[in-house]
Scaffold this active site. Structure first.
Site, mmCIF file in Angstrom:
data_model
loop_
_atom_site.group_PDB
_atom_site.id
_atom_site.type_symbol
_atom_site.label_atom_id
_atom_site.label_comp_id
_atom_site.label_asym_id
_atom_site.label_seq_id
_atom_site.Cartn_x
_atom_site.Cartn_y
_atom_site.Cartn_z
ATOM 1 N N SER A 115 20.853 34.719 46.636
ATOM 2 C CA SER A 115 20.361 35.386 45.443
ATOM 3 C C SER A 115 18.963 34.904 45.099
ATOM 4 C CB SER A 115 21.320 35.045 44.292
ATOM 5 O OG SER A 115 20.743 35.399 43.063
ATOM 6 N N TYR A 155 26.584 28.764 38.803
ATOM 7 C CA TYR A 155 26.539 29.874 39.774
ATOM 8 C C TYR A 155 25.350 29.701 40.711
ATOM 9 C CZ TYR A 155 25.504 34.467 41.708
ATOM 10 O OH TYR A 155 25.187 35.497 42.577
ATOM 11 N N LYS A 209 24.960 28.783 45.092
ATOM 12 C CA LYS A 209 24.151 29.457 46.126
ATOM 13 C C LYS A 209 23.255 28.440 46.834
ATOM 14 C CE LYS A 209 25.772 33.570 45.341
ATOM 15 N NZ LYS A 209 26.738 34.126 46.292
#
Ligand code: NAD
Ligand code: UFG
Length: 333
Positions: free
Chosen positions: A125, A149, A153
Site C-alpha cells: 500500500s 495496519y 504492510k
C-alpha cells in the site's frame, strides 16, 4: 495452464483480479473466509468470464487448509490479498491486525516454502511511505507508518526482502496501491464493504443511495487545490490488470521489488464529489468537518517503475471510476 492461488479472492481487488486472470487463460484457485465479502461473488465472476474459480472457503490462518490446497493443486504463483484493511480499526484492535495480516501472511509463505512455490505477489500500500516524503511518491522513498495496519504492510515487506536474501530463487513483486475505486463494467462485482464505510468512494455511494444524509469532508484547510485532501484514485480494473502483468513478470524473473500502482494524478475530495454528481445525476450533500487524525493533505504516485518494469499504465479516468462505482452500487444494493 498456470495455477494461481488468490487469497482474498472474493474481496474487492481479489475478485476483479480473478476475472482478469481467468480471462487471460489462468486457472484460479481462491481462498477467502468471507469476513469482508460474499460468496455470491463467485457466481458473478462465473457470469462475467464463463469460467469458475476453484474456491476454498476458509482462513489463511488455518495451516491444515493451506496444505490441503497446495496438495490438491500445483500452485505456480500466489497473489496474496487476504488482510484486514481498516486503518482506524487497526488502532483499536492492533492484535487482530498483526495476527491476521502478519501471522496469516507468514502462514502462506511457510506453506509456499514447504511446497517449493517461489512466486509471490503481495498487496502492499501507499501507506508504507513516510508522510514527510515529497510528492509524487517514489518506490525507493523512506518507509514508516502511522497505524498498526500500515506497520503490517511494512513488516511483511521486510520479511519478503529477507526471504529473497536467503533464497535468490524467490520472485516477488510488492504492489503498492494508491486509492483503488470503481467497479467492473458489468456492474456485477465492485466494492461492497460490510458496516460503515471508512473510505471516500463507498461513503459517497451511501449518500447517493440515501443511506446516509451527507458526506463528512475531513478538512478544507489543506494546502491543496480547494483545501480538501488529494489522493491518487485508480480504477480497480486497472489495478487488477496490473496484477496480471506483475504475475507474468514474477514467473520469469527473480528478486523482490516494490512497484506503485496509481495513475500519477491527484484528485481532491470535492473534485471527486463533483465528478460523481455529474455522472450519476445525484446530489451529494456534504459538511466540512475537522481533519481526520493521521490524514495528510496530498499524495499521488510516481508511476514510471510500473511502466518500465511491467509495461503497465492506468487506462481509466476519474469519470469512468465514478460511473462504474455508481452503476455497481445502484444495481446491487
Ligand atoms: P477486501 O476486504 O475487499 O478483501 C480482502 C479479502 O480478504 C476479504 O474478502 C476478506 O474476507 C478476506 N480475508 C481477510 N482476512 C482473511 C483471512 N485470515 N483468511 C481468509 N480470507 C481473509 O479488501 P481489498 O480492498 O480487496 O484489499 C485487498 C488487499 O489490498 C488487502 O491486503 C489490503 O490491505 C490491500 N490494499 C487495499 C487498498 C484499498 O484501498 N482497497 C489500498 C492499499 C492496499
Ligand atoms: N475522506 C473524507 N470523508 C470520508 C472519507 C474520506 O473527506 O468520509 C477524505 C480523506 O480525508 C482523504 C480522502 O477522502 O483526504 C481519501 O480518504 P480514504 O479514506 O478514501 O483513503 P486514504 O487515502 O485515507 O486511505 C486509503 C486506504 C489505506 C491506504 C491508502 C493508500 O484506506 O488503507 O488509501 O493506499 F493505505
Amino acid at each position: 495452464m498456470k495455477n494461481i492461488l488468490v487469497t482474498g479472492a472474493t474481496g474487492f481487488i481479489g475478485s476483479h483480479t480473478s476475472v482478469e486472470l481467468l480471462e487471460n487463460g489462468y486457472n484460479v484457485i481462491g481462498i477467502d473466509n468471507l469476513y469482508n465479502s460474499y460468496k455470491d461473488v463467485l457466481l458473478k465472476i462465473e457470469k462475467i468470464t464463463k469460467k469458475s474459480i476453484k474456491f476454498y472457503e476458509g482462513d489463511i490462518l488455518d495451516y491444515t487448509l493451506l496444505k490441503k490446497i497446495f496438495k490438491e493443486n500445483r500452485i505456480d504463483c500466489v497473489i496474496h490479498f487476504a488482510a484486514l484493511k481498516a486503518v482506524g480499526e487497526s488502532v483499536e484492535k492492533p492484535m487482530e491486525y498483526y495476527y491476521n495480516n502478519v501471522s496469516g501472511t507468514l502462514n502462506v509463505l511457510n506453506c509456499m516454502k514447504e511446497f517449493d512455490c517461489k512466486n509471490f505477489i503481495y498487496s502492499s500500500s501507499a501507506t508504507v511511505y513516510d508522510k514527510d516524503n515529497s510528492i509524487p511518491y517514489l518506490e525507493n522513498y523512506k518507509k514508516s507508518a502511522t497505524s498498526p495496519y500500515g506497520y503490517t504492510k511494512i513488516m511483511i515487506e521486510q520479511v519478503l526482502n529477507d526471504i529473497y536474501v536467503a533464497d535468490n530463487d524467490f520472485s516477488c513483486v510488492m504492489l503498492r496501491y494508491f486509492n483503488p475505486i470503481g467497479a467492473h463494467k458489468s456492474a456485477l462485482i465492485g466494492e461492497n464493504p460490510k458496516g460503515i464505510p471508512n473510505n471516500l468512494m463507498p461513503y459517497i455511494c451511501d449518500v447517493a443511495m440515501s443511506k446516509r444524509k451527507f458526506l463528512n469532508v475531513f478538512g478544507n484547510d489543506y494546502d491543496t487545490i480547494d483545501g480538501t485532501g488529494v489522493r491518487d484514485y485508480v480504477h480497480v480494473v486497472d489495478v487488477a490488470k496490473g496484477h496480471v502483468e506483475a504475475m507474468k513478470y514474477v514467473l520469469v524473473s527473480r528478486g523482490n521489488i516494490g512497484i506503485n500502482l496509481g495513475t500519477g494524478k491527484g484528485t481532491s475530495v470535492l473534485e471527486l464529489v463533483k465528478c460523481f454528481e455529474k455522472v450519476s445525476g445525484k446530489k451529494i450533500n456534504f459538511k466540512i468537518c475537522p481533519r481526520r487524525d493521521g490524514d495528510i493533505g496530498e499524495f499521488y504516485a510516481d508511476t514510471n517503475k510500473a511502466k518500465e518494469i511491467l509495461g503497465w499504465e492506468s487506462k481509466f479516468d476519474i469519470e469512468d471510476m465514478c460511473l462504474d462505482s455508481w452503476n455497481y452500487i445502484r444495481f446491487n444494493t
